[in-house]
Design a protein around this motif. Structure first.
Motif, short mmCIF file in Angstrom:
data_model
loop_
_atom_site.label_atom_id
_atom_site.label_comp_id
_atom_site.label_asym_id
_atom_site.label_seq_id
_atom_site.Cartn_x
_atom_site.Cartn_y
_atom_site.Cartn_z
N ASN A 249 32.92 57.76 41.72
CA ASN A 249 33.78 57.15 40.71
C ASN A 249 34.94 56.35 41.29
N SER A 250 35.22 56.51 42.58
CA SER A 250 36.30 55.73 43.18
C SER A 250 35.80 54.41 43.74
N ASN A 251 34.47 54.20 43.74
CA ASN A 251 33.91 52.93 44.21
C ASN A 251 32.53 52.75 43.55
N VAL A 252 32.53 52.22 42.33
CA VAL A 252 31.31 52.23 41.51
C VAL A 252 30.42 50.99 41.65
N VAL A 253 30.94 49.91 42.21
CA VAL A 253 30.14 48.69 42.35
C VAL A 253 29.57 48.64 43.76
N PRO A 254 28.24 48.58 43.89
CA PRO A 254 27.65 48.52 45.22
C PRO A 254 28.12 47.28 45.98
N THR A 255 28.24 47.40 47.27
CA THR A 255 28.64 46.28 48.11
C THR A 255 27.41 45.43 48.41
N TYR B 222 31.77 39.94 51.47
CA TYR B 222 32.81 39.18 50.80
C TYR B 222 33.35 39.93 49.58
N LEU B 223 32.46 40.58 48.83
CA LEU B 223 32.88 41.35 47.66
C LEU B 223 33.88 42.42 48.07
N THR B 224 33.55 43.16 49.12
CA THR B 224 34.44 44.23 49.58
C THR B 224 35.75 43.66 50.12
N MET B 225 35.66 42.58 50.89
CA MET B 225 36.88 41.97 51.45
C MET B 225 37.78 41.45 50.34
N ARG B 226 37.19 40.86 49.32
CA ARG B 226 37.96 40.23 48.26
C ARG B 226 38.52 41.24 47.26
N LEU B 227 37.70 42.22 46.88
CA LEU B 227 38.09 43.13 45.80
C LEU B 227 38.42 44.54 46.27
#
Length: 137
Positions: free
Chosen positions: A111-117, A121-126
């Motif tokens: 629940n602390s990280n619900v969107v798969p990487t 770029y997604l991880t770096m940005r968000l």
């Protein structure tokens, strides 16, 4: 540079229809506004993106008063708060996409990280995207 009222209305109808036809929203679960020089053009409350008519769109003064058209989306205050905070923005699209809504119903492994990487770029940005518990409106 601001669009004219008529151009803003045409753009809202065109993009809303495209969003609806691609299945990114359904029913009356979305709203859109475009800032024009002295007002906002906005989708009316309880309207469907797939069936908007330019002459029914709401034109709302910067103070929130209805200038013409049907009453604006009940999310008007959300749009106004965003424009107040970011005065250079010219358009806001708020929707509850079919896919995002379905995804939100699935149980999360973390629940602390619900969107798969999917990309670094997604991880770096968000960074991690957490899920909050459901609260009634």
């Amino acid at each position: 540079m601001f669009l004219s009222e008529q151009c803003a209305k045409q753009q809202i109808v065109m993009f809303a229809k495209s969003i609806f036809e691609r299945g990114l929203t359904s029913g009356a679960s979305a709203n859109m506004s475009v800032r024009i020089e002295d007002a906002w053009v906005m989708t009316p409350t309880n309207t469907c993106f797939g069936f908007l008519k330019a002459d029914e769109l709401s034109v709302v003064a910067l103070d929130g008063s209805l200038m013409s058209g049907l009453p604006p989306s009940k999310e008007f205050r959300l749009h106004k708060a965003m424009y107040d905070k970011r005065p250079n923005d010219r358009c806001i699209i708020h929707l509850h996409s079919t896919y995002a809504t379905a995804l939100s119903c699935l149980p999360a492994a973390n629940n602390s990280n619900v969107v798969p990487t999917y990309t670094p770029y997604l991880t770096m940005r968000l960074g991690p995207i957490a899920m909050v518990p459901y609260f009634a409106p």
